[in-house]
Scaffold this active site. Structure first.
Site, PDB file in Angstrom:
ATOM      1  CG  ASP A  60      -5.717  -3.671   0.397  1.00 17.78           C
ATOM      2  OD1 ASP A  60      -5.369  -2.877   1.282  1.00 17.78           O
ATOM      3  OD2 ASP A  60      -5.034  -4.659   0.077  1.00 17.78           O
ATOM      4  CE  LYS A  98      -3.105  -8.265  -1.592  1.00 14.75           C
ATOM      5  NZ  LYS A  98      -1.990  -7.617  -0.898  1.00 14.75           N
ATOM      6  CE  LYS A 149      -4.682   0.619   2.206  1.00 12.43           C
ATOM      7  NZ  LYS A 149      -4.266  -0.718   2.684  1.00 12.43           N
ATOM      8  CE  LYS A 187       6.468  -5.595  -3.624  1.00  9.75           C
ATOM      9  NZ  LYS A 187       5.273  -4.909  -3.132  1.00  9.75           N
ATOM     10  CD  GLU A 237       0.671  -6.507  -3.045  1.00 11.09           C
ATOM     11  OE1 GLU A 237       1.371  -6.512  -2.034  1.00 11.09           O
ATOM     12  OE2 GLU A 237      -0.564  -6.380  -3.023  1.00 11.09           O
ATOM     13  CE  LYS A 255       5.909   1.659  -1.001  1.00 11.97           C
ATOM     14  NZ  LYS A 255       6.492   0.346  -1.031  1.00 11.97           N
ATOM     15  CG  HIS A 260      -1.025   1.944  -1.649  1.00  8.66           C
ATOM     16  ND1 HIS A 260      -1.025   2.726  -0.525  1.00  8.66           N
ATOM     17  CD2 HIS A 260      -0.996   0.657  -1.203  1.00  8.66           C
ATOM     18  CE1 HIS A 260      -0.983   1.951   0.552  1.00  8.66           C
ATOM     19  NE2 HIS A 260      -0.980   0.695   0.167  1.00  8.66           N
ATOM     20  CG  HIS A 316       2.972   2.002   3.095  1.00  5.37           C
ATOM     21  ND1 HIS A 316       1.798   1.321   2.936  1.00  5.37           N
ATOM     22  CD2 HIS A 316       3.873   1.358   2.301  1.00  5.37           C
ATOM     23  CE1 HIS A 316       1.981   0.327   2.083  1.00  5.37           C
ATOM     24  NE2 HIS A 316       3.223   0.313   1.689  1.00  5.37           N
TER      25      HIS A 316
HETATM   26  C1  BG6 Z   1      -1.021  -2.357   1.860  1.00  8.12           C
HETATM   27  C2  BG6 Z   1      -2.120  -3.286   1.426  1.00  8.12           C
HETATM   28  O1  BG6 Z   1      -1.512  -1.074   2.132  1.00  8.12           O
HETATM   29  O2  BG6 Z   1      -0.052  -2.261   0.814  1.00  8.12           O
HETATM   30  C3  BG6 Z   1      -1.556  -4.647   1.114  1.00  8.12           C
HETATM   31  O3  BG6 Z   1      -3.084  -3.397   2.467  1.00  8.12           O
HETATM   32  C4  BG6 Z   1      -0.436  -4.552   0.105  1.00  8.12           C
HETATM   33  O4  BG6 Z   1      -2.583  -5.511   0.621  1.00  8.12           O
HETATM   34  C5  BG6 Z   1       0.578  -3.498   0.520  1.00  8.12           C
HETATM   35  O5  BG6 Z   1       0.191  -5.815   0.032  1.00  8.12           O
HETATM   36  C6  BG6 Z   1       1.596  -3.236  -0.580  1.00  8.12           C
HETATM   37  O6  BG6 Z   1       2.589  -2.371  -0.101  1.00  8.12           O
HETATM   38  P1  BG6 Z   1       4.073  -2.427  -0.678  1.00  8.12           P
HETATM   39  O7  BG6 Z   1       4.771  -1.318   0.021  1.00  8.12           O
HETATM   40  O8  BG6 Z   1       4.612  -3.790  -0.333  1.00  8.12           O
HETATM   41  O9  BG6 Z   1       3.948  -2.251  -2.162  1.00  8.12           O
END
Ligand code: BG6
Length: 471
Positions: free
Chosen positions: A235, A324, A148, A329, A216, A182, A240, A178
């Protein structure tokens, strides 16, 4: 099906070092524990002029307690070649290396190409792989994975999709997110539809609003050029966050075991999402990050209110937030139920709302916030106290669950399409982003290590990720 030639396009990039190689290491350890010798070889290709040793040295810092011997074995099964994705002639070298390695290991030519590159190269990469005999349309053992974001708006995504479909059938295409690998995200469907408790309440009669947060504490981690061209909306929000919304909001799929049924239900929701309003933020200092324009207006924070136009969700706001460099987190979904006016001890009062909390990070699991009686109170006001009923994944099943990217590879090797996003979902997801972009949300600055811009506080009902609470 074994063994596989895994070709990582973009191997010298950040994603490969942080996620892909650590995942392949874990996968290697897993196959070795099952006595599979040389289950795969890795052929990496990328812009930078680096060696396999250099790449592995960096990747090793992202692997938890690596076993040196296994790491060396894996590194010995890997080769790297420089490749310019826009230059057709450099694919000749890549094809030559792939055929040479497959011959040396006597591999049958089962190939997975993982495009960890900008999406503007997806079309040409696919075309070149076909032109050099590396993929054949209809051969299920030739699979291409697209990281992605798939495109940068509806139009570009359409263009890529039409292009790659010239060379691949749908079951050879993996547009991945991804988050769909999870463990807890996969659990959302079961939580909802395997428990009779929830489904009758999962609608606008009982739910007041929904929060979906991917917060994050890290920043853009050296990905300035990529990030500045995309921002939070393209992004994390486009992929997600909208997938999480779809899983929470979808109707019961015709079947829980059939991938397409779940995707049908998700797509039906994604198609009905309407953007109501939003605000954006940019952390102080962002414009000094390497690769970022000094006058950049790219958002590193977004809070968006979404409506879902169907009978189940009419009138229920979905507040979707990502940022960000925040003070936490946390990836969490909160379903906040309507407050109940109850007659307690002869007095009508409003109880605290029940909240179902789904934690994707930090003690992954679910919590249900209920009202209980405070100890030693009787007949007075304020005698109830919110308490959490908890399911913590780690506490019950142990910490050793595979990480998202490892599962991703396992599933792709197994030919499992459920971890991939179907084209219509992607198309609807981009339509939501395009709509949000057109609305030109205001952009505010925020300090690093905070909850985002102050203006976001009045934007939605207050929301505290449970990783902040003591319970
Ligand atoms: C990615 C983004 O797809 O997912 C990133 O490009 C982001 O910017 C990340 O930090 C977050 O993934 P996770 O699994 O750490 O929550």
């Amino acid at each position: 099906m074994m063994p596989w030639t895994l070709v990582i396009l973009g191997m010298s990039g950040d994603l490969a070092k942080r996620q892909i190689l650590p995942a392949l290491y874990s996968l290697y350890v897993y196959y070795k524990s099952r006595n599979e010798q040389h289950p795969f070889i890795i052929i990496g290709a990328g812009y930078q002029n680096v060696t396999v040793d250099q790449i592995f040295l960096e990747a090793a810092t992202y692997i938890h307690k690596p076993q040196q011997e296994l790491l060396e074995e894996l590194s010995a099964l890997t080769i790297y070649c420089g490749l310019d994705f826009a230059d057709d002639s450099s694919f000749i070298t890549l094809a030559h290396e792939i055929f040479k390695q497959e011959k040396a290991y006597q591999y049958p030519g089962n190939r997975i190409f993982y495009c960890a590159t900008y999406s503007q190269f997806f079309c040409n990469i696919t075309k070149q792989l076909a032109a050099h005999g590396l993929i054949e349309k209809g051969d299920k053992n030739h699979r291409v994975v697209y990281e992605k974001p798939f495109g940068s708006d509806v139009t570009s995504a359409h263009h890529i999709n039409q292009c790659i479909r010239n060379y691949l059938n749908d079951d050879q295409i993996y547009r991945i997110d991804h988050y769909l690998t999870k463990e807890i995200v996969n659990n959302i469907v079961l939580l909802r539809f395997a428990n009779i408790l929830f489904e009758p309440l999962w609608n606008n009669r009982f739910i007041n609003h929904v929060h979906v947060l991917i917060g994050e504490s890290i920043g853009i981690e050296g990905r300035g050029a990529f990030y500045d061209a995309h921002g939070a909306l393209k992004d994390v929000f486009q992929s997600h966050l909208l997938q999480l919304v779809a899983l929470v909001a979808m109707d019961c799929p015709a079947s829980l075991s059939d991938d397409d049924s779940i995707r049908d239900s998700k797509a039906a929701i994604l198609q009905r999402i309407r953007v109501v309003k939003g605000i954006l933020g940019q952390y102080e200092g962002y414009r000094h990050e390497p690769g970022v324009a000094t006058n950049s207006m790219t958002e590193t924070f977004a809070a968006v209110e979404l409506a879902i136009d169907n009978p189940r969700w009419q009138g229920v706001p979905f507040y979707v937030v990502t940022g960000k460099h925040l003070d936490h987190k946390a990836t969490e979904i909160h379903l906040v139920f309507k407050s109940e006016r109850t007659c307690l001890f002869g007095k009508t009062q409003e109880a605290d709302p029940n909240i179902l909390i789904i934690r994707v990070t930090h003690e992954e699991g679910f919590s249900l916030r209920l009202n209980a009686k405070k100890p030693y109170t009787r007949g007075t006001q304020g005698q109830t106290i919110p308490v959490l009923m908890d399911f913590c994944y780690r506490c019950l099943f142990g910490p050793e669950t595979p990480k998202a990217y490892e599962i991703l590879f396992r599933e792709i090797i197994a030919g499992e399409q459920s971890i991939a996003v179907r084209w219509d979902e992607i198309e609807y997801q981009w339509s939501v982003v395009d709509e949000a972009k057109k609305m030109n949300f205001p952009l505010y600055s925020y300090k690093k290590g905070t909850r985002g811009p102050e203006q976001a506080e009045c934007f939605m009902p207050s929301f505290v990720p449970t990783s902040f609470t003591s319970t």
